[in-house]
Every structure is written in C-alpha cells, then in structure tokens.
Design an enzyme around this catalytic site. Structure first.
Site, PDB file in Angstrom:
ATOM      1  CG  HIS A 251      39.153   9.976 -20.790  1.00 32.78           C
ATOM      2  ND1 HIS A 251      39.973  10.809 -20.062  1.00 32.78           N
ATOM      3  CD2 HIS A 251      39.812   8.812 -20.939  1.00 32.78           C
ATOM      4  CE1 HIS A 251      41.096  10.154 -19.794  1.00 32.78           C
ATOM      5  NE2 HIS A 251      41.024   8.948 -20.300  1.00 32.78           N
TER       6      HIS A 251
ATOM      7  CD  GLU B  82      40.087   0.459 -22.754  1.00 34.73           C
ATOM      8  OE1 GLU B  82      40.792   0.032 -23.699  1.00 34.73           O
ATOM      9  OE2 GLU B  82      40.263   0.114 -21.581  1.00 34.73           O
TER      10      GLU B  82
HETATM   11  N1  ACO Z   1      27.891   6.005 -21.209  1.00 34.58           N
HETATM   12  C1  ACO Z   1      26.818   6.603 -20.698  1.00 34.58           C
HETATM   13  N2  ACO Z   1      26.857   7.617 -19.824  1.00 34.58           N
HETATM   14  C2  ACO Z   1      28.074   8.022 -19.445  1.00 34.58           C
HETATM   15  C3  ACO Z   1      29.244   7.462 -19.953  1.00 34.58           C
HETATM   16  C4  ACO Z   1      29.124   6.408 -20.873  1.00 34.58           C
HETATM   17  N3  ACO Z   1      30.193   5.816 -21.384  1.00 34.58           N
HETATM   18  N4  ACO Z   1      30.305   8.088 -19.403  1.00 34.58           N
HETATM   19  C5  ACO Z   1      29.815   9.010 -18.576  1.00 34.58           C
HETATM   20  N5  ACO Z   1      28.462   8.969 -18.591  1.00 34.58           N
HETATM   21  C6  ACO Z   1      27.555   9.805 -17.851  1.00 34.58           C
HETATM   22  C7  ACO Z   1      27.637   9.536 -16.361  1.00 34.58           C
HETATM   23  O1  ACO Z   1      26.754   8.491 -15.997  1.00 34.58           O
HETATM   24  C8  ACO Z   1      27.247  10.860 -15.769  1.00 34.58           C
HETATM   25  O2  ACO Z   1      25.851  10.967 -15.849  1.00 34.58           O
HETATM   26  P1  ACO Z   1      25.006  11.733 -14.709  1.00 34.58           P
HETATM   27  O3  ACO Z   1      25.575  13.110 -14.640  1.00 34.58           O
HETATM   28  O4  ACO Z   1      23.606  11.666 -15.217  1.00 34.58           O
HETATM   29  O5  ACO Z   1      25.238  10.938 -13.460  1.00 34.58           O
HETATM   30  C9  ACO Z   1      27.835  11.866 -16.768  1.00 34.58           C
HETATM   31  O6  ACO Z   1      27.964  11.168 -18.004  1.00 34.58           O
HETATM   32  C10 ACO Z   1      29.148  12.452 -16.397  1.00 34.58           C
HETATM   33  O7  ACO Z   1      30.069  11.408 -16.183  1.00 34.58           O
HETATM   34  P2  ACO Z   1      31.589  11.770 -15.836  1.00 34.58           P
HETATM   35  O8  ACO Z   1      31.627  12.497 -14.548  1.00 34.58           O
HETATM   36  O9  ACO Z   1      32.201  12.427 -16.977  1.00 34.58           O
HETATM   37  O10 ACO Z   1      32.240  10.365 -15.725  1.00 34.58           O
HETATM   38  P3  ACO Z   1      33.585  10.009 -14.981  1.00 34.58           P
HETATM   39  O11 ACO Z   1      34.651  10.996 -15.260  1.00 34.58           O
HETATM   40  O12 ACO Z   1      33.291   9.736 -13.541  1.00 34.58           O
HETATM   41  O13 ACO Z   1      33.903   8.614 -15.681  1.00 34.58           O
HETATM   42  C11 ACO Z   1      34.516   7.056 -17.275  1.00 34.58           C
HETATM   43  C12 ACO Z   1      34.759   8.482 -16.773  1.00 34.58           C
HETATM   44  C13 ACO Z   1      34.640   6.091 -16.103  1.00 34.58           C
HETATM   45  C14 ACO Z   1      35.558   6.710 -18.321  1.00 34.58           C
HETATM   46  C15 ACO Z   1      33.098   6.991 -17.884  1.00 34.58           C
HETATM   47  O14 ACO Z   1      33.002   7.853 -18.969  1.00 34.58           O
HETATM   48  C16 ACO Z   1      32.699   5.576 -18.269  1.00 34.58           C
HETATM   49  O15 ACO Z   1      32.195   4.829 -17.417  1.00 34.58           O
HETATM   50  N6  ACO Z   1      32.895   5.170 -19.562  1.00 34.58           N
HETATM   51  C17 ACO Z   1      32.590   3.823 -19.980  1.00 34.58           C
HETATM   52  C18 ACO Z   1      33.718   2.852 -19.578  1.00 34.58           C
HETATM   53  C19 ACO Z   1      34.952   3.050 -20.431  1.00 34.58           C
HETATM   54  O16 ACO Z   1      34.895   3.216 -21.635  1.00 34.58           O
HETATM   55  N7  ACO Z   1      36.108   3.002 -19.738  1.00 34.58           N
HETATM   56  C20 ACO Z   1      37.427   3.153 -20.373  1.00 34.58           C
HETATM   57  C21 ACO Z   1      37.979   4.521 -20.091  1.00 34.58           C
HETATM   58  S1  ACO Z   1      39.537   4.778 -20.912  1.00 34.58           S
HETATM   59  C22 ACO Z   1      40.667   4.008 -19.911  1.00 34.58           C
HETATM   60  O17 ACO Z   1      40.527   3.976 -18.720  1.00 34.58           O
HETATM   61  C23 ACO Z   1      41.786   3.321 -20.516  1.00 34.58           C
END
Ligand code: ACO
Length: 358
Positions: A246, A301
């Site tokens: 998140h 989710e």
């Molecule tokens: N699975 C694997 N790796 C992840 C995930 C995940 N679910 N979420 C973040 N990461 C990784 C990123 O790839 C990134 O890796 P890196 O540093 O090697 O490039 C690292 O963790 C940091 O990511 P963040 O900066 O925290 O991610 P961001 O804040 O941009 O994204 C998001 C948040 C979009 C929710 C992300 O966690 C994600 O894609 N989750 C999966 C999709 C999901 O569940 N969406 C619903 C969100 S809740 C809602 O909107 C209602």
C-alpha cells in the site's frame, strides 16, 4: 520531486484520514471499526455528506431519496443494455454513467450513488442472458443491490456482509480515484463527469482492479504444497502479488481485518479463508525476504476478493461493486472540492531539450 506524489498534501478534507503508521482509518472523526458492520450504508452516506448537501441528510432521508433515485436511473437500463453487449462489465458501467447528465435535476450525489448498483446489477444479469430486475425503493441500498442482481432477496447475513463491505470502502483519503474526482471537480466540470473519471482511475489493477486477480492467484496456486513455489515464480518474473502492499499503510490495512471478520459469517467462507490465510502468511514471509527495507502487508483487496466471492458475485464485477461503495466518498469529496477548493493545477518539471540558441 516526489515520484508518484508520495507524501504530497494536495487537499484539506474533513472526510477521512488514513493513518499509515498506526494502521487506522478515521471517517469523520470515528474509527472504521466503530462504523463498519454497525451502521447502515445510508447512515454512512449521511455522515459523509453532512454539511455538504441541502437539506442536511439523515439515514431515513438518504434511504428514501436513494430508493427514488434508483427507480429514476433504472429507466435508462433498457436503452443501455443493447448498446454495451460487446463491452466488459466495467466498460458497460462506464458507458451507463457517461449517459447521465451533469444538468440532471435530481441531486447528482444521489443520482451517481444510485446509478452504480442499478447498472451493475443489470449488466451482471445481462451477461447471463437474464432480464434486468427493477429496484425496490423501500429496501435499503445494499439489500436492493443484491436483490437486483439475483432476482430474489438475499439472506440477512449476506446483506449485512455486503453492507459492511460497501461501508468499509466508502472513503479512504486522497487515493488515486478520489484525487482524480477532485481534480475534475476543481475545474467545475460537474459531479457526473468527476465520478466517471474516478471510475476510470479505479479500474486499474494497482488500485481497485486487484480483487479479481487475488482469486486468480488462489486458483493458480491450487493447493498448500504449491504456495511457496508459485509465489517465488511470480515474484521471480517481476509480478506483484495482488492484495499486498500500500502507498500509505506501513502496517496491515485495517480494512482487511474488518472484511475478514465479515466473510467468516458467510456460508462456504471457512475453507476458502483457511487456504487464503495460508497463502497470506507465505506471501508476507516472501515479501519480507525480498524487501527487507520496505514493509509490504495485506491490503483491503485480499479479503474483498473472498467476501465478494462468498456472495457469489462474478469476478469481473468486483471493481464495479467496489465503485458502488466508493462513490459515496467520491461524491463527498467532489462536494467538498466544489465548496472550498481552488482549481488543482500543479506543475511539471521540464527535463526535455531546450531550443537551440539562434
Ligand atoms: N508484490 C510484490 N512487490 C511489491 C508489491 C506487491 N504487491 N507492492 C510493492 N512491491 C514492491 C515494488 O515493486 C517495489 O519494489 P522495488 O523497490 O524493487 O522496485 C517496492 O515493493 C516498493 O513499492 P512501493 O513504492 O511501496 O509501491 P507503491 O506505493 O508505488 O505501490 C501498490 C502501492 C500499487 C498498492 C503496490 O503495493 C501494488 O502494486 N500492490 C499490488 C496491487 C494491489 O493490491 N492493489 C490494491 C491496492 S489497495 C487499493 O487501491 C484499494
């Protein structure tokens, strides 16, 4: 510059606060757990719209006016359905909302909130070759939503579960879709346009499009022996695990536990939850190994997927059902923006080439 506007304050609001460090969601001064499962969708809408609409909303008034708005919106369903046969359910909903007018007479927050369940129910039935079911304005919004989908009234436990879900997702700070709604509202384009834009932002898998893929993940894993290899393979090819991570929460999303409790009361939920919990534990462990410096936890989710599945809703309708709850918050933010806000117009930092000196 902040990539993805991370941490940037772009609006002031009295509606909701996402406490990312403490894992709390506060709606109008009250913590989510005091509200979800304890008060109706109509009472929640009255709470969020308080002070933003005239006359001052109360639970009974919202129930009556939402019922009347559902009946009004339903009149456009026979025209809508033949036009959207080739579209996905969410595209059909987008089309239906686009057909509403920013000049409509009925208050637009009611029209938009009524329209989503009416269109979604008719679209689900149409996908299954069934005729739409007209709204019953005497029912609560959540109960009527399920009835319009199924053609018969749902059990009290099912209605309660859906209502808990819709209330839980009704508002959540300046998430991507709400920000979109506020940007559009800030240009004075009108509420229907702002809600339509918000729906488009919600559609993506990084925001509201995740719960269907959560079930695809559980199905893809299949059994307990395959959990770890499946997760490793997916992460190894650079995929994200849906239902985890998140932008704001640095701890577990409080909505996950509210929904987990809500789904536990539904028939058929127990076995699926037990397996999902195994997957969740393994996913959290793998994510911690791979991202030791960045806590990635369960988000809303993950249990949304299980709850909507237990209500026998089709996977391709999950994001649209999410919108049926979130529209209450979108409408409140749009009204707040229209009342207090200025045009939202940030700047970009130009990093391209400059013209050659003459
Ligand atoms: N699975 C694997 N790796 C992840 C995930 C995940 N679910 N979420 C973040 N990461 C990784 C990123 O790839 C990134 O890796 P890196 O540093 O090697 O490039 C690292 O963790 C940091 O990511 P963040 O900066 O925290 O991610 P961001 O804040 O941009 O994204 C998001 C948040 C979009 C929710 C992300 O966690 C994600 O894609 N989750 C999966 C999709 C999901 O569940 N969406 C619903 C969100 S809740 C809602 O909107 C209602």
């Amino acid at each position: 510059m902040s990539d993805g506007l991370d941490g940037v304050i772009a609006a002031e609001t009295v509606l909701s606060h996402v406490d990312g460090a403490g894992g709390r969601l506060i709606l109008r001064g009250r913590q989510l757990e005091e509200i979800a499962g304890r008060q109706s969708l109509e009472a929640t809408a009255a709470m969020l719209w308080h002070g933003l609409v005239d006359p001052m909303p109360d639970e009974a008034g919202v129930q009556a006016s939402l019922g009347a708005a559902r009946v009004e919106v339903y009149r456009s369903v026979p025209t809508l359905l033949p036009l959207v046969r080739e579209l996905t359910l969410l595209e059909g909903l987008r089309f239906g909302l686009a057909g509403l007018s920013d000049r409509a007479e009925r208050p637009h927050h009611l029209l938009a909130t009524a329209a989503i369940p009416v269109f979604v129910a008719a679209l689900i039935r149409s996908q299954n070759g069934m005729a739409p079911v007209a709204p019953d304005p005497t029912l609560g919004h959540a109960a009527d939503f399920l009835r319009m989908i199924r053609g018969v009234e749902a059990t009290p436990a099912e209605t309660q579960a859906l209502e808990t879900y819709l209330v839980t997702v009704s508002d959540h700070g300046l998430n991507a879709s709400t920000f979109t709604a506020r940007v559009i509202a800030s240009t004075q384009a009108g509420m229907i346009s702002a809600v339509l834009g918000a729906l488009c932002a919600l559609k993506g898998p990084l925001h509201g499009g995740a719960p269907g893929p959560v079930l695809d993940m559980l199905d893809g894993i299949g059994g307990a022996e395959n959990i770890r290899p499946w997760l490793e393979t997916e992460l190894g090819r650079g995929a994200r695990l849906m239902g985890f991570g998140h932008r704001v929460y640095r701890v577990r999303d409080p909505r996950a536990d509210v929904l987990k409790a809500a789904v536990a009361g539904l028939r058929g939920g127990a076995n699926r939850i037990a397996f999902a919990e195994q997957v969740e534990r393994a996913a959290l462990a793998v994510l911690r190994e791979r991202h030791p410096g960045r806590r990635l936890d369960t988000n809303v989710e993950f249990y949304t997927a299980l709850l909507l599945e237990a209500l026998q809703l089709p996977r391709d309708a999950f994001t649209a059902v999410f919108a049926a709850g979130r529209v209450i918050g979108w409408a409140a933010h749009i009204l707040e923006q229209e009342t207090n806000g200025r045009l939202i117009r940030p700047q970009s930092k130009y990093v391209g080439p400059l013209p050659q000196a003459a």
